[in-house]
Design a protein around this motif. Sequence first.
Motif, PDB file in Angstrom:
ATOM      1  N   THR A  55     -28.644 -39.101   5.100  1.00 29.92           N
ATOM      2  CA  THR A  55     -28.272 -37.704   5.267  1.00 29.92           C
ATOM      3  C   THR A  55     -27.169 -37.590   6.296  1.00 29.92           C
ATOM      4  N   PRO A  56     -26.073 -36.888   6.015  1.00 32.14           N
ATOM      5  CA  PRO A  56     -24.973 -36.808   6.960  1.00 32.14           C
ATOM      6  C   PRO A  56     -25.376 -36.077   8.228  1.00 32.14           C
ATOM      7  N   THR A  57     -24.688 -36.386   9.311  1.00 27.37           N
ATOM      8  CA  THR A  57     -24.931 -35.689  10.567  1.00 27.37           C
ATOM      9  C   THR A  57     -24.385 -34.288  10.484  1.00 27.37           C
ATOM     10  N   LEU A  58     -24.712 -33.475  11.490  1.00 31.53           N
ATOM     11  CA  LEU A  58     -24.252 -32.095  11.515  1.00 31.53           C
ATOM     12  C   LEU A  58     -22.738 -32.024  11.496  1.00 31.53           C
ATOM     13  N   ALA A  59     -22.091 -32.830  12.322  1.00 26.45           N
ATOM     14  CA  ALA A  59     -20.629 -32.766  12.383  1.00 26.45           C
ATOM     15  C   ALA A  59     -20.017 -33.170  11.057  1.00 26.45           C
ATOM     16  N   ALA A  60     -20.571 -34.207  10.443  1.00 27.32           N
ATOM     17  CA  ALA A  60     -19.999 -34.673   9.184  1.00 27.32           C
ATOM     18  C   ALA A  60     -20.262 -33.712   8.049  1.00 27.32           C
ATOM     19  N   ALA A  61     -21.275 -32.872   8.202  1.00 30.83           N
ATOM     20  CA  ALA A  61     -21.651 -31.986   7.108  1.00 30.83           C
ATOM     21  C   ALA A  61     -20.980 -30.624   7.172  1.00 30.83           C
ATOM     22  N   GLY A  62     -20.109 -30.426   8.123  1.00 31.00           N
ATOM     23  CA  GLY A  62     -19.343 -29.185   8.069  1.00 31.00           C
ATOM     24  C   GLY A  62     -19.342 -28.362   9.330  1.00 31.00           C
ATOM     25  N   GLY A  63     -19.782 -28.914  10.476  1.00 32.65           N
ATOM     26  CA  GLY A  63     -19.667 -28.181  11.719  1.00 32.65           C
ATOM     27  C   GLY A  63     -20.749 -27.140  11.883  1.00 32.65           C
ATOM     28  N   PRO A  64     -20.471 -26.118  12.704  1.00 37.54           N
ATOM     29  CA  PRO A  64     -21.504 -25.132  13.037  1.00 37.54           C
ATOM     30  C   PRO A  64     -22.107 -24.489  11.804  1.00 37.54           C
ATOM     31  N   ARG A  65     -23.414 -24.334  11.837  1.00 42.29           N
ATOM     32  CA  ARG A  65     -24.142 -23.778  10.701  1.00 42.29           C
ATOM     33  C   ARG A  65     -24.824 -22.483  11.106  1.00 42.29           C
ATOM     34  N   PRO A  66     -25.296 -21.740  10.125  1.00 42.36           N
ATOM     35  CA  PRO A  66     -25.899 -20.445  10.436  1.00 42.36           C
ATOM     36  C   PRO A  66     -27.158 -20.577  11.271  1.00 42.36           C
ATOM     37  N   LEU A  67     -27.404 -19.535  12.049  1.00 40.15           N
ATOM     38  CA  LEU A  67     -28.636 -19.454  12.805  1.00 40.15           C
ATOM     39  C   LEU A  67     -29.807 -19.112  11.894  1.00 40.15           C
ATOM     40  N   HIS A  68     -30.994 -19.372  12.389  1.00 38.90           N
ATOM     41  CA  HIS A  68     -32.208 -18.924  11.721  1.00 38.90           C
ATOM     42  C   HIS A  68     -32.171 -17.396  11.625  1.00 38.90           C
ATOM     43  N   PRO A  69     -32.705 -16.800  10.559  1.00 40.21           N
ATOM     44  CA  PRO A  69     -32.684 -15.345  10.441  1.00 40.21           C
ATOM     45  C   PRO A  69     -33.292 -14.606  11.626  1.00 40.21           C
ATOM     46  N   ASP A 109     -13.420 -29.829   7.222  1.00 33.70           N
ATOM     47  CA  ASP A 109     -11.986 -29.562   7.075  1.00 33.70           C
ATOM     48  C   ASP A 109     -11.682 -28.658   5.892  1.00 33.70           C
ATOM     49  N   HIS A 110     -12.696 -27.978   5.396  1.00 39.93           N
ATOM     50  CA  HIS A 110     -12.478 -27.146   4.213  1.00 39.93           C
ATOM     51  C   HIS A 110     -11.564 -25.966   4.547  1.00 39.93           C
ATOM     52  N   ARG A 158     -12.783 -26.719  -5.942  1.00 42.14           N
ATOM     53  CA  ARG A 158     -12.085 -25.633  -6.616  1.00 42.14           C
ATOM     54  C   ARG A 158     -11.778 -24.499  -5.643  1.00 42.14           C
ATOM     55  N   VAL A 159     -12.752 -24.159  -4.801  1.00 40.22           N
ATOM     56  CA  VAL A 159     -12.570 -23.086  -3.829  1.00 40.22           C
ATOM     57  C   VAL A 159     -11.419 -23.411  -2.881  1.00 40.22           C
ATOM     58  N   GLY A 160     -11.365 -24.658  -2.412  1.00 37.65           N
ATOM     59  CA  GLY A 160     -10.265 -25.058  -1.529  1.00 37.65           C
ATOM     60  C   GLY A 160      -8.912 -24.914  -2.201  1.00 37.65           C
ATOM     61  N   GLY A 161      -8.843 -25.260  -3.486  1.00 43.11           N
ATOM     62  CA  GLY A 161      -7.594 -25.084  -4.220  1.00 43.11           C
ATOM     63  C   GLY A 161      -7.202 -23.629  -4.345  1.00 43.11           C
ATOM     64  N   TRP A 162      -8.200 -22.753  -4.553  1.00 47.54           N
ATOM     65  CA  TRP A 162      -7.896 -21.322  -4.670  1.00 47.54           C
ATOM     66  C   TRP A 162      -7.422 -20.744  -3.340  1.00 47.54           C
ATOM     67  N   VAL A 163      -8.009 -21.202  -2.235  1.00 42.82           N
ATOM     68  CA  VAL A 163      -7.560 -20.713  -0.927  1.00 42.82           C
ATOM     69  C   VAL A 163      -6.103 -21.120  -0.693  1.00 42.82           C
ATOM     70  N   ALA A 164      -5.760 -22.371  -1.027  1.00 40.12           N
ATOM     71  CA  ALA A 164      -4.383 -22.823  -0.859  1.00 40.12           C
ATOM     72  C   ALA A 164      -3.436 -22.048  -1.767  1.00 40.12           C
ATOM     73  N   GLU A 165      -3.859 -21.800  -2.999  1.00 37.24           N
ATOM     74  CA  GLU A 165      -3.030 -21.042  -3.935  1.00 37.24           C
ATOM     75  C   GLU A 165      -2.850 -19.606  -3.446  1.00 37.24           C
ATOM     76  N   PHE A 166      -3.906 -19.027  -2.895  1.00 39.15           N
ATOM     77  CA  PHE A 166      -3.822 -17.682  -2.331  1.00 39.15           C
ATOM     78  C   PHE A 166      -2.772 -17.620  -1.234  1.00 39.15           C
ATOM     79  N   ARG A 167      -2.816 -18.566  -0.331  1.00 42.13           N
ATOM     80  CA  ARG A 167      -1.897 -18.535   0.817  1.00 42.13           C
ATOM     81  C   ARG A 167      -0.447 -18.738   0.380  1.00 42.13           C
TER      82      ARG A 167
END
Length: 484
Positions: free
Chosen positions: A2-16, A89-90, A344-353
């Motif tokens: 299982t990837p570490t927190l940093a490798a999995a995308g940085g800060p994550r949401p808090l508990h509700p 890096d998304h 796909r989402v990353g490509g759309w963000v780049a296309e948007f910009r």
Amino acid sequence: MTPTLAAAGGPRPLHPAHPPYAPHPGYAPDHFRGPDVPPVHPFQPAHHLPGGHPADGPAAAAHPDPGNDPTRVADPATGALLDLWPGPDHPLLALQPHVSPWLEHLEASVMGWADAYELLDSPAARDRLARSHLGALIARSYPAMGLHRADAVAGWFTWAFVIDDCHDRQPEGQIDYDSSAFRMLRLLTPDATLPATTTASRLDAILARVWHDLARDRSAAWRMRFTLHMTHFLAAFKYESLNRRHHHTPGLLGYTQLRRASGGITPSLDLLEVASDREIPPLLHETDQFQTMFKCASDVVVWVNDIVSLRKELVAGETTNGVLVLARERGGGLQDAIDAVYGRVGGWVAEFRQAREELRALSGQWLGLTRGERHAVESYADGMEAWMRGNLDWSFSSDRYRRADGVRLTSDTDLVRGGAPGQPDGTATGYARPYASAHGQQRPGPAYGHGLPAGPGHGPLQTPVHGTGRSWYEPARRDHVEAS
């Protein structure tokens, strides 16, 4: 492993239990992209929570259950944890999040609309709507909106969430989708007038009220665009119902087109012009560059929603989901499909910009555009970026997608069928609704001469007096509107 927190995308949401919805004290809504405005960081790292993140430390392998972590879900086929948060890096994470200072007002307004029109079945249904934090979605998606627009926008989202829930939970074969859509579209009158006669249901009544509040000082061009996008939204319920009935997962090409309509994102983006009190000239709205931005922003929002809702939809047996569509198309597992969606989402963000830069250059060369019209283009583009990032942040903190608990906002089939007439004051005839009667907050009428409630917030506004000497697509002057 299982990837570490940093490798999995940085800060994550808090508990509700620790909702990250406080507006940033330094954020000024009239300076959406000002260089002196610090970014709002909606989430703190999950390791600040007691016990840390499930992926941190050697205990992770011994506890595969995602528990309360909204960014992880167990694959029902393998039991492996699926990572729902984008990589560090998304491009989506590069968009700066902002939160409206009117967040608390928006949360209260959503509940006020639901109570005023008696839309909810029970205390459990009311709690479910409250835990969705719909006001927080609005606050993140329209951070620059003035307070005088907040109630009307909150009313539309209340209507949209309830009708979406109604259609998701209705027994098959009990709704004539075409006639229901036709009935509701008739409420979107060209001049945004209120119906003088009884509406078919309380859901129709709230739509009539909201349409009047949203569109009465919008241009004819805006009203036509919004009505077209509402047509698509209402029509999509029929096709999603057919997919559920036949347990059919659609192909990628057809799903991409259907999802943009079914998500309700296109009328939601139209509301950016309401929120900013600025409209884009119609010819600029139809440019290739703007349409590319509009489609990319729409697709980013609804496909991220498919990832976030995967946990709930796997339990509910839903088949119309982009992750499942890509998993079938690619022949791989769910994590591979989730990663492909984010690709796909990353490509759309780049296309948007890229399209935004081209539109900015085009606007600078377009003779006849005023400074205000160029500002409207920039404001709309800012709003689309706010929607893309705000939807991500809200989705992982809202309780809407965390569990399939069987609680419905309403079980009243006549809300969408229109089987029992509703009164102009937003109530329906012949209903025994003890919970709604005890807890509703009906506003006193009459308002605007038709007896419909004014909705939550500031009460009735004066009917606008349209000025002269303005472009045919230009909204009426707003100096009559209550200042925020």
